[in-house]
Design an enzyme around this catalytic site. Structure first.
Site, PDB file in Angstrom:
ATOM      1  N   LYS A  52       0.840  -1.210   0.000  1.00 17.88           N
ATOM      2  CA  LYS A  52       0.000   0.000   0.000  1.00 17.88           C
ATOM      3  C   LYS A  52       0.865   1.247   0.000  1.00 17.88           C
ATOM      4  O   LYS A  52       0.564   2.222  -0.680  1.00 17.88           O
ATOM      5  CB  LYS A  52      -0.888   0.014   1.249  1.00 17.88           C
ATOM      6  N   GLN A  96      -4.923  -2.371   9.904  1.00 13.32           N
ATOM      7  CA  GLN A  96      -4.646  -3.596   9.156  1.00 13.32           C
ATOM      8  C   GLN A  96      -5.090  -4.801   9.985  1.00 13.32           C
ATOM      9  O   GLN A  96      -4.737  -4.917  11.152  1.00 13.32           O
ATOM     10  CB  GLN A  96      -3.127  -3.664   8.861  1.00 13.32           C
ATOM     11  N   ASP A 119     -11.542   2.095   4.939  1.00 16.20           N
ATOM     12  CA  ASP A 119     -12.018   0.742   4.622  1.00 16.20           C
ATOM     13  C   ASP A 119     -13.542   0.628   4.613  1.00 16.20           C
ATOM     14  O   ASP A 119     -14.075  -0.416   4.239  1.00 16.20           O
ATOM     15  CB  ASP A 119     -11.475  -0.243   5.664  1.00 16.20           C
TER      16      ASP A 119
END
Ligand code: NDP
Length: 284
Positions: A52, A96, A119
């Site tokens: 990322k 994460q 997200d």
């Protein structure tokens, strides 16, 4: 022969457009800024976080990684999220997953400000998704929808069958496909006879994380097959679909690697830019 849905090429095309959008924001003095919190030393997570960061940097987004020890207390993680929520230069935050067992993931995700929830996993953003009033979409699901659209697939009236019901893939994808008037079935480990459902699929998505789960006898002729799975078998990266035998039956199919994976990272960056724009009152 199934037409290959080239997620990598599509992601690269989108990234070029995104780069231009970032340049425009920077010209207005806005620096898109994205924070990733990784707790513990899960090796796959570390790879994802680095991937990322590379992608963020390549399009001009600042990505800061908070690498926390696996013993970090939940209180300290929540305090960090509070700090980032309050920091006006931060546009996006993600945690994460997986997190160590002592961390209550729901409590941590709920703490992220919905306006910075890259997200789309806070309760309000999940609710908005199902109300067809999206604020931000989980990247993998959003990427799959855009890929289908890019290849001219119309979901209206189609049977869409999704294997997997996770909050990050199966459920949001179901919401997005339903919104496009597909008839959606979600399969999981308690589903009795998978192939009874998969054989009805015009669009079959597998997001289970099991190599060779989808074999040719489970797929109807001409189906569109989207393979989200990432599995390591004998040092090779493979999906959930037995590609060699399913590809001749499918009308379109995503490969692994080079299918859904690159889209997830690209669309994550697109969510960061979406949130950056909104935070600055810029209309889409
Ligand atoms: P989860 O483990 O959270 O969910 C897996 C889902 O699949 C569960 O709902 C589970 O059912 C279901 N499932 C597993 N095995 C079977 C089976 N044999 N039959 C029917 N259902 C089954 O995984 P994620 O959603 O996070 O990820 C799924 C896969 O996709 C993984 O391989 C992951 O690495 C990959 N992934 C890939 C991405 C990409 O960009 N390409 C992005 C995100 C994930 P139940 O709920 O009953 O347990």
């Amino acid at each position: 022969m199934g037409k290959i849905l080239d997620g990598k090429a599509f992601a690269n095309l989108r990234a070029e457009k995104l780069k231009k959008q970032v340049e425009k924001l920077k010209a207005q003095g806005i620096e898109p800024y994205f924070c990733v919190i990784n707790i513990g030393d899960n090796s796959a997570s570390k790879v994802y976080v680095r991937t990322k960061k590379r992608r963020a940097e390549s399009v001009g987004i600042i990505q800061k990684i908070y690498q926390l020890p696996k013993t970090e207390s939940e209180e300290d993680v929540l305090a960090l999220i509070d700090k980032l929520n309050a920091d006006p230069k931060v546009h996006g935050i993600m945690v994460q997953l997986p997190a160590p067992e002592h961390i209550n993931v729901n409590r941590v995700l709920e703490r992220i400000s919905p306006e910075k929830d890259v997200d789309g996993l806070t309760p309000s953003n999940i609710g908005r998704l199902w109300q067809e009033n999206h604020f931000v979409e989980p990247a993998t699901a959003d990427g799959i929808m855009a890929l289908l659209d890019h290849y001219g697939v119309d979901l209206e009236g189609k049977n869409a069958v999704i294997i997997g019901r996770s909050n990050i893939v199966g459920k949001p994808l179901a919401a997005l496909m339903l919104e496009k008037n597909a008839t959606v079935s979600i399969l999981h480990l308690a589903t009795k006879n998978l192939s009874e459902y998969t054989k009805m699929a015009d669009i079959l998505v597998s997001a289970a994380g099991q190599a060779n789960l989808v074999t040719k006898d489970m797929v109807k002729d001409g189906a569109i097959v989207i393979d989200v799975g990432i599995n390591h078998v004998n040092g090779h990266l493979v999906g959930d679909v037995a590609f060699d035998e399913v590809e001749p039956k499918a009308s379109m199919i995503t490969p692994v690697p080079g299918g859904v994976g690159p889209l997830t990272v690209e669309f994550l960056m697109e969510q960061v830019i979406k949130l950056t724009r909104r935070a600055n009152g810029i209309r889409e």
